[in-house]
Write a protein that holds these residues in place. Structure first.
Motif, mmCIF file in Angstrom:
data_model
loop_
_atom_site.group_PDB
_atom_site.id
_atom_site.type_symbol
_atom_site.label_atom_id
_atom_site.label_comp_id
_atom_site.label_asym_id
_atom_site.label_seq_id
_atom_site.Cartn_x
_atom_site.Cartn_y
_atom_site.Cartn_z
ATOM 1 N N TYR A 54 0.839 -1.205 0.000
ATOM 2 C CA TYR A 54 0.000 0.000 0.000
ATOM 3 C C TYR A 54 0.871 1.251 0.000
ATOM 4 C CZ TYR A 54 -3.024 3.721 1.599
ATOM 5 O OH TYR A 54 -3.688 4.922 1.700
ATOM 6 N N GLU A 55 1.909 1.261 0.809
ATOM 7 C CA GLU A 55 2.784 2.424 0.916
ATOM 8 C C GLU A 55 3.547 2.673 -0.380
ATOM 9 O OE1 GLU A 55 4.629 5.746 2.025
ATOM 10 O OE2 GLU A 55 2.887 4.813 2.937
ATOM 11 N N ILE A 56 3.992 1.616 -1.029
ATOM 12 C CA ILE A 56 4.678 1.770 -2.320
ATOM 13 C C ILE A 56 3.723 2.353 -3.349
ATOM 14 C CG2 ILE A 56 5.706 0.483 -4.241
ATOM 15 C CD1 ILE A 56 6.903 -1.398 -2.024
ATOM 16 N N GLU A 57 2.499 1.860 -3.395
ATOM 17 C CA GLU A 57 1.523 2.406 -4.347
ATOM 18 C C GLU A 57 1.211 3.867 -4.039
ATOM 19 O OE1 GLU A 57 -2.681 1.428 -6.574
ATOM 20 O OE2 GLU A 57 -2.157 0.259 -4.796
ATOM 21 N N ARG A 58 1.109 4.222 -2.758
ATOM 22 C CA ARG A 58 0.865 5.607 -2.380
ATOM 23 C C ARG A 58 1.995 6.505 -2.878
ATOM 24 N NH1 ARG A 58 2.862 9.322 0.073
ATOM 25 N NH2 ARG A 58 4.512 7.995 0.901
ATOM 26 N N ALA A 59 3.228 6.060 -2.707
ATOM 27 C CA ALA A 59 4.377 6.849 -3.142
ATOM 28 C C ALA A 59 4.405 6.981 -4.662
ATOM 29 C CB ALA A 59 5.672 6.221 -2.630
ATOM 30 N N ILE A 60 4.097 5.912 -5.375
ATOM 31 C CA ILE A 60 4.051 5.962 -6.842
ATOM 32 C C ILE A 60 2.987 6.951 -7.298
ATOM 33 C CG2 ILE A 60 3.460 4.648 -8.925
ATOM 34 C CD1 ILE A 60 4.834 2.218 -7.552
#
Length: 85
Positions: A54-60
């Motif tokens: 989830y955090e990686i997708e948020r950053a992307i």
């Protein structure tokens, strides 16, 4: 679970299946997508895989929203997990 990766519109390689080639293209063209993603993601060994994803997708999403050149895009891949009894 769905995993996301960042790439550029001109990179012909898949960061999931052809990471070495993708990374070489990315760095040869001066993008440093991995480095940029690392600056904006807040992942941890203490988080679950789902929380880190989830955090990686948020950053992307943040990078794409703030990209004035429209260079970056997000790729999603459904990762099937083996369930062991």
């Amino acid at each position: 679970m769905v995993n996301c990766a960042i790439t550029t519109a001109d990179n012909p390689y898949d960061p999931f299946d052809q990471f070495d080639e993708w990374y070489r293209f990315d760095t040869d063209h001066g993008y440093d997508s991995c480095g940029m993603l690392a600056r904006f993601q807040y992942t941890s060994d203490q988080f679950t895989d789902a929380e880190n994803s989830y955090e990686i997708e948020r950053a992307i999403d943040y990078i794409i929203e703030n990209d004035p050149l429209n260079r970056y895009k997000k790729i999603k891949r459904d990762i099937k997990r083996d369930i062991k009894n």
